[in-house]
Design a protein around this motif. Structure first.
Motif, mmCIF file in Angstrom:
data_model
loop_
_atom_site.group_PDB
_atom_site.id
_atom_site.type_symbol
_atom_site.label_atom_id
_atom_site.label_comp_id
_atom_site.label_asym_id
_atom_site.label_seq_id
_atom_site.Cartn_x
_atom_site.Cartn_y
_atom_site.Cartn_z
ATOM 1 N N PHE A 168 1.397 19.092 13.744
ATOM 2 C CA PHE A 168 0.590 18.699 12.603
ATOM 3 C C PHE A 168 1.251 17.511 11.922
ATOM 4 N N GLU A 169 0.585 16.388 11.916
ATOM 5 C CA GLU A 169 1.080 15.233 11.183
ATOM 6 C C GLU A 169 0.522 15.270 9.761
ATOM 7 N N PHE A 170 1.347 14.944 8.800
ATOM 8 C CA PHE A 170 0.911 15.034 7.417
ATOM 9 C C PHE A 170 1.706 14.052 6.565
ATOM 10 N N GLU A 171 1.256 13.881 5.343
ATOM 11 C CA GLU A 171 1.918 13.026 4.372
ATOM 12 C C GLU A 171 2.530 13.894 3.292
ATOM 13 N N THR A 172 3.786 13.643 2.994
ATOM 14 C CA THR A 172 4.448 14.341 1.904
ATOM 15 C C THR A 172 4.889 13.316 0.877
ATOM 16 N N ALA A 173 5.211 13.757 -0.320
ATOM 17 C CA ALA A 173 5.505 12.816 -1.399
ATOM 18 C C ALA A 173 6.509 13.425 -2.366
ATOM 19 N N THR A 174 7.205 12.553 -3.070
ATOM 20 C CA THR A 174 8.079 12.945 -4.175
ATOM 21 C C THR A 174 7.694 12.132 -5.403
ATOM 22 N N LEU A 175 7.895 12.708 -6.563
ATOM 23 C CA LEU A 175 7.569 12.059 -7.834
ATOM 24 C C LEU A 175 8.877 11.761 -8.551
ATOM 25 N N GLU A 176 9.147 10.468 -8.744
ATOM 26 C CA GLU A 176 10.408 10.046 -9.328
ATOM 27 C C GLU A 176 10.151 9.070 -10.463
ATOM 28 N N ARG A 177 11.134 8.922 -11.302
ATOM 29 C CA ARG A 177 11.023 7.996 -12.426
ATOM 30 C C ARG A 177 11.887 6.780 -12.169
ATOM 31 N N ASP A 178 11.288 5.616 -12.238
ATOM 32 C CA ASP A 178 12.020 4.378 -12.028
ATOM 33 C C ASP A 178 13.044 4.194 -13.141
ATOM 34 N N ARG A 179 14.274 3.876 -12.754
ATOM 35 C CA ARG A 179 15.352 3.803 -13.740
ATOM 36 C C ARG A 179 15.150 2.661 -14.730
ATOM 37 N N GLU A 180 14.588 1.551 -14.268
ATOM 38 C CA GLU A 180 14.471 0.391 -15.137
ATOM 39 C C GLU A 180 13.180 0.418 -15.949
ATOM 40 N N SER A 181 12.056 0.619 -15.284
ATOM 41 C CA SER A 181 10.775 0.570 -15.987
ATOM 42 C C SER A 181 10.393 1.889 -16.636
ATOM 43 N N GLU A 182 11.090 2.980 -16.277
ATOM 44 C CA GLU A 182 10.782 4.308 -16.795
ATOM 45 C C GLU A 182 9.386 4.787 -16.404
ATOM 46 N N GLU A 183 8.767 4.126 -15.423
ATOM 47 C CA GLU A 183 7.466 4.566 -14.939
ATOM 48 C C GLU A 183 7.645 5.622 -13.853
ATOM 49 N N TRP A 184 6.650 6.503 -13.762
ATOM 50 C CA TRP A 184 6.671 7.506 -12.702
ATOM 51 C C TRP A 184 6.140 6.882 -11.423
ATOM 52 N N VAL A 185 6.867 7.102 -10.332
ATOM 53 C CA VAL A 185 6.537 6.493 -9.038
ATOM 54 C C VAL A 185 6.398 7.598 -7.998
ATOM 55 N N ILE A 186 5.333 7.536 -7.222
ATOM 56 C CA ILE A 186 5.131 8.480 -6.113
ATOM 57 C C ILE A 186 5.609 7.818 -4.828
ATOM 58 N N ARG A 187 6.555 8.429 -4.174
ATOM 59 C CA ARG A 187 7.081 7.908 -2.909
ATOM 60 C C ARG A 187 6.540 8.774 -1.776
ATOM 61 N N ARG A 188 5.787 8.146 -0.907
ATOM 62 C CA ARG A 188 5.125 8.868 0.180
ATOM 63 C C ARG A 188 5.803 8.572 1.498
ATOM 64 N N ARG A 189 5.754 9.530 2.407
ATOM 65 C CA ARG A 189 6.271 9.326 3.755
ATOM 66 C C ARG A 189 5.526 10.241 4.707
ATOM 67 N N GLN A 190 5.526 9.866 5.964
ATOM 68 C CA GLN A 190 4.857 10.649 6.996
ATOM 69 C C GLN A 190 5.844 11.637 7.613
ATOM 70 N N ALA A 191 5.341 12.797 7.947
ATOM 71 C CA ALA A 191 6.191 13.837 8.529
ATOM 72 C C ALA A 191 5.380 14.611 9.563
ATOM 73 N N GLU A 192 6.054 15.543 10.206
ATOM 74 C CA GLU A 192 5.423 16.308 11.280
ATOM 75 C C GLU A 192 5.947 17.731 11.260
ATOM 76 N N ALA A 193 5.056 18.684 11.475
ATOM 77 C CA ALA A 193 5.426 20.096 11.565
ATOM 78 C C ALA A 193 4.753 20.677 12.805
ATOM 79 N N TRP A 194 5.234 21.842 13.201
ATOM 80 C CA TRP A 194 4.705 22.486 14.409
ATOM 81 C C TRP A 194 4.102 23.837 14.058
ATOM 82 N N GLY A 195 3.165 24.263 14.861
ATOM 83 C CA GLY A 195 2.536 25.550 14.663
ATOM 84 C C GLY A 195 1.484 25.802 15.718
ATOM 85 N N TYR A 196 0.444 26.533 15.365
ATOM 86 C CA TYR A 196 -0.621 26.819 16.316
ATOM 87 C C TYR A 196 -1.950 26.866 15.572
#
Length: 1016
Positions: free
Chosen positions: A634-662
């Motif tokens: 199963f290919e999917f997108e996961t994300a983390t929610l972080e705060r930029d140190r300089e702008s203090e804005e919330w940033v979503i960092r996305r990346r692709q990942a893979e899991a196995w199953g049936y």
């Protein structure tokens, strides 16, 4: 617990590495930092600037969060390696200079895949051993509002001034320094697993890794020692790295700890090049050596040049030089023979004092690591092994080593090498060497042999063999491969000088044959045959030429050599297949058809006929369930929610990942005729801290006490159960499928007669037939002498009568499935009816809601009966473990929650998090990013039922992840987890728990299922 800064914020160096890997841009961290510095001086368009700083008006739509795509990651990988190629370093992808027309064809053949066994067999215990370091201290730069103190001050002084306090943060930063030597490749996997362990264990605030080396070892001095970021960078990438001075790691505040990972066998130790750097570190902060060899082998390393001591302290985070030393001899007596030195570089301070390097030494064993962690944390009453080096003595030993290294070396014979190895090596190392004698030697193959034949062996036993003098490197410096051969393998003359033969002579004949057969089986799928033995492999290799690839040639060559040594019929078999190791062109030449060759032609024909026999048994039937079910990625997108140190804005960092199953097939959707599938994701077993600490915002006493839970692997549905999936099971018939309108009419008439004796009326029959054909009331009226309004009124009354008769809500759109369900309810062996369409918010891909705990249990029973697998609701521990997916933050994507990541009451913020769109209803499953396990909608959308009964606290809760079923049946409430579309963000935390009656139904309550494996 709290995720480290290293996990939450990628460093500039990591970003530069991704640019090189993904775009081929030759930027290092310094170049990227310069770009960021320059970017702040580039002026934007005036309108763009004004838009960027404008204040949002009340009631305006929430500003969308910034999204960053961080590339691809793999959630569940199966590592493989070629027979000889050492693929443990990730090579950076370079831009191709070959056009599409000029693209070279891949080399023929199939590489020999070898599973990579884990190097650390006790990772869980190692993680537990670091717990003494998991304490928090007030932050020096971050503050938070102290609400209670602020209210008290306002009440007492009438001054509306906020009172702030330092936020708690992890105590230590960690610097992992890996010594770069020729033996590093032996420990590479162990170091990588240790790095992964400390990054995700949560004991450290930030974690950085370094590679320690010198430019030229022959002419190096202690001042030439340099640090390079990211110890695992391939040689090609090192040219872009800027070297750092070891003094950059000095931290007088003692908030930074340095771990030097080494086996203490390189020239840096014997020549005394590393001790000055260690002394400077140890004077300022905690420094320790992680010795990769076990303690019984320390005397063979440069640690033998130091005094054996035990170290302890009652203070936390003290520099290593200030640790209490026990067992140190009287140095004045030992130093009487030393000459006086005139310069500090010779091992003395300016006032003539002898300089001593005091450093703890710890191994990758849980009990040793736990003692060491207690000493670093200042727990008291604990001592850990260490070494005290006299820097003046180290210098003298280095001079002696230099003199010995320039003297001519007398080469040992094969018998001397084997005798010396057997006299000093451990029993495990000797067994491993005997298995290695039957195979080509590379690190992946060694790991396979260790896993298959000597499972008790550890990485230090591998190092014993590789550094024993039995083996020598046989690869070229530029080929990027790591290959070994036994001494004498390249000597075709005197066989008594071949170490491999001497090892084979001391083991039973069955052992090398067993090893060869096992390696042959690993490439049978690649060969397209069922290869039961090494003989079948040789036949397939001879018949297919190079189709098996160059990776199989070393196995053929070494295997034939082993058979030749075994003698008898094995030597005859080796003679028979001697041609398979000849060059391909020579093997492909046609043979002369002479009478002398005719018997050989007959033997060839018989072997080919043997290969045409039917395969013995499919591989899947021999595999454990956990393997046979892992059939789908199963290919999917996961994300983390972080705060930029300089702008203090919330940033979503996305990346692709893979899991196995049936995938479990549920049949076809009766409304759309689409295949309905239940996707089940494999959740690995592990240990986690269940519940929330007191300092977590919004946490309550029913989430405590925090306790450790260890779970076995299981499968969990990728999404909450959808309405289409619910309908497929709720209306599932055992045998009596209604296929014609006449059958449906008969079943409906029978149901209506249970309410009224006259049965169906004529207008109701017309409504039923039109509903069966999916007609509207208007289209029905065009074909019969009734108005559409009359037909609609008759339908409304009919659906009400059928609902009373069948015990489930019947509507025009679900008439077919409801009638079929009622006709076959008795065949299911269940007394409980399930409404095929219970949800308030209608949609096939929306989560089913308005289902009770009892409804969900009935769903699981029917699903289990249909599939033959054991489906059930998740236990509360399984749910939280799966939701966290290895994280320790309130949400699996970070410290707070955002409307771009989940469906909840986003008009309220969690902590300092953002506010967002309140949707006011459920959303399609899978709309938002998944967690690291590949599970969707774990926060919000719908509450999810768990198997457990409700308990007010975790006192007495199971520690094995099983359901907590109360013997007191008066406790009727069941556990709900995850929050919903209508709840405040605090209710959606990973640790939040709620309870309600088992017959409770509401439009925010659903569930997901798990399929458990057998417990140990």
């Amino acid at each position: 617990m709290e995720a480290s800064e290293q996990q939450r914020r990628p460093t500039i160096g990591q970003s530069a590495q991704k640019l090189r890997q993904q775009l081929g841009l030759d930027f290092d961290a310094v170049d990227l930092a310069d770009m960021f510095w320059l970017a702040q001086f580039i002026e934007l368009d005036r309108s763009a600037r004004s838009d960027g700083i404008s204040e949002p008006h009340p009631g305006a739509e929430p500003k969308p969060l910034k999204t960053v795509d961080e590339g691809t990651a793999t959630a569940s990988d199966t590592p493989t390696a070629n027979l000889y190629i050492d693929d443990r370093r990730d090579e950076p992808s370079q831009p191709s200079s070959v056009t599409e027309e000029e693209e070279e064809e891949p080399p023929p053949g199939t590489p020999f895949p070898v599973p990579a066994a884990p190097a650390l067999r006790t990772r869980l215990d190692l993680a537990r051993s670091l717990r003494p370091l998991m304490r928090k201290v007030p932050s020096r730069i971050r503050q938070e509002l102290d609400e209670e103190a602020t209210v008290t001050q306002i009440a007492e002084t009438r001054l509306w001034v906020p009172v702030v306090q330092a936020q708690p943060e992890r105590w230590l930063d960690l610097e992992l320094v890996v010594e770069d030597s020729k033996t590093t490749v032996v420990w590479e996997r162990a170091i990588a697993e240790l790095q992964h362990l400390v990054e995700y264990q949560g004991a450290f605030r930030t974690i950085r890794t370094w590679r320690l080396s010198v430019p030229d070892l022959k002419t190096a001095s202690p001042r030439d020692l340099m640090l390079f970021p990211r110890w695992r960078e391939p040689p090609e990438a090192c040219q872009y790295q800027r070297p750092h001075s070891p003094r950059e790691l000095l931290d007088p505040s003692s908030r930074r700890m340095i771990l030097l990972l080494t086996d203490c066998t390189s020239a840096l130790w014997w020549r005394g090049l590393i001790h000055e750097t260690l002394w400077a570190w140890a004077e300022a902060q905690p420094v320790s050596i992680v010795q990769l060899f076990p303690e019984r082998l320390w005397t063979r390393t440069a640690l033998s040049n130091g005094h054996i001591v035990r170290l302890g302290t009652t203070g936390s985070g003290l520099p290593s030089s200030r640790l209490e030393v026990e067992g140190l001899p009287n140095l004045e007596v030992w130093d009487q023979w030393d000459e006086a030195d005139e310069t500090p570089a010779n091992g003395q301070t300016p006032n003539g004092e002898q300089r001593l390097l005091t450093v703890p030494v710890v191994t990758l064993e849980p009990h040793a690591m736990h003692r060491w962690a207690r000493v670093i944390a200042g727990s008291g009453g604990t001592l850990t092994p260490g070494r005290v080096f006299e820097l003046k003595s180290v210098r003298q030993i280095a001079q002696e080593y230099q003199a010995k290294s320039t003297a001519p070396v007398r080469s040992r014979t094969a018998r001397q090498r084997v005798a010396l190895f057997r006299s000093a090596a451990s029993e495990m190392a000797q067994q491993l060497a005997e298995y290695m004698a039957a195979t080509p030697v590379s690190l992946p193959v060694i790991d396979l042999l260790r896993d298959e034949f000597v499972p008790e062996a550890r990485q230090e036993h591998v190092a014993e063999v590789l550094l024993s003098g039995l083996l020598q490197r046989c690869d070229e410096e530029e080929e990027g491969q790591c290959r070994y051969q036994f001494f004498g393998d390249d000597d075709p003359g005197d066989q008594s000088q071949r170490v491999r033969y001497l090892l084979l002579d001391s083991v039973p004949i069955s052992r090398p044959l067993e090893v060869l057969d096992r390696l042959s089986q690993l490439i049978r799928d690649r060969a397209g045959n069922t290869l039961k033995s090494f003989e079948a492999f040789l036949a397939a290799y001879e018949a297919t030429g190079d189709a098996l690839g160059e990776g199989a040639l070393p196995l053929a060559a070494v295997g034939l050599d082993v058979l030749q040594r075994l003698g008898g019929p094995h030597a005859a078999l080796a003679q028979r297949y001697a041609t398979v190791v000849q060059p391909a062109e020579r093997r492909r030449q046609p043979q002369q058809t002479t009478e002398d060759n005719f018997p050989l032609h007959t033997v060839d024909y018989e072997v080919a006929e043997f290969l045409n026999f039917p395969p013995l048994q499919p591989f899947d039937f021999k595999s454990p369930t956990i393997i046979t079910l892992l059939k789908h990625a199963f290919e999917f997108e996961t994300a983390t929610l972080e705060r930029d140190r300089e702008s203090e804005e919330w940033v979503i960092r996305r990346r692709q990942a893979e899991a196995w199953g049936y995938i479990e097939s549920l049949g076809e959707d009766t409304d759309t005729d689409d295949n309905l599938n239940l996707e089940m994701v494999a959740i690995p077993g592990g240990t986690f801290m269940m519940g929330a600490p007191e300092e977590e915002s919004g946490s309550t006493d029913d989430e405590r006490p925090q306790h450790e839970v260890t779970l076995q692997p299981f499968y969990m549905s990728r999404y909450p159960v959808t309405q289409a999936q619910w309908r497929a099971i709720a209306t599932a018939a055992s045998q009596k499928a209604i296929q014609t309108f006449e059958e449906a009419l008969q079943a409906a008439d029978l149901a209506v007669r249970s309410i009224r004796a006259e049965g169906l009326r004529d207008i109701e029959r017309i409504v039923l037939e039109g509903s069966w054909n999916q007609q509207t009331y208007q289209s029905m009226a065009s074909e019969v002498p009734y108005q559409a309004s009359s037909l609609k009124d008759a339908g409304t009354k009919l659906w009400s009568v059928l609902s009373d008769a069948l015990g489930i809500p019947v509507k025009k759109r679900n008439f077919r499935t409801a009638i079929e369900h009622g006709a076959n309810q008795s065949d299911l062996g269940s007394k409980r009816n399930l409404d095929p369409d219970p949800s308030n918010f209608e949609g096939n891909h929306l989560p089913v809601e308005q289902v009770s705990w009892e409804d969900a249990q009935e769903f699981c029973r029917r699903l289990s009966a249909k599939t033959g697998k054991d489906y059930r609701l998740p236990t509360e521990a399984e749910w939280e473990y799966a939701c966290r997916a290895g994280t320790t933050t309130p949400f699996h994507f970070g410290e707070t929650i955002a409307a771009d990541l989940a469906n909840y009451g986003a008009q309220s913020a969690f902590g300092e998090g953002p506010i967002g769109e309140y949707r006011g209803k459920t959303t399609v499953v899978g709309r938002f990013p998944a967690n690291a396990f590949g599970l969707y909608d774990m926060h919000g959308n719908v509450w999810e039922w768990c198997e457990d009964y409700w308990h007010d606290t975790y006192e007495g809760a199971p520690e094995d992840g099983s359901a907590w079923i109360s013997s007191d049946k008066s406790k009727k409430s069941r556990v709900l987890r995850g929050g919903s579309w209508d709840d405040d963000p605090g209710f959606c935390r990973s640790a939040f728990r709620f309870g309600d009656a088992p017959d409770f139904r509401f439009n925010d309550t659903g569930f997901r299922v798990v399929c458990g494996l057998a417990r140990d």
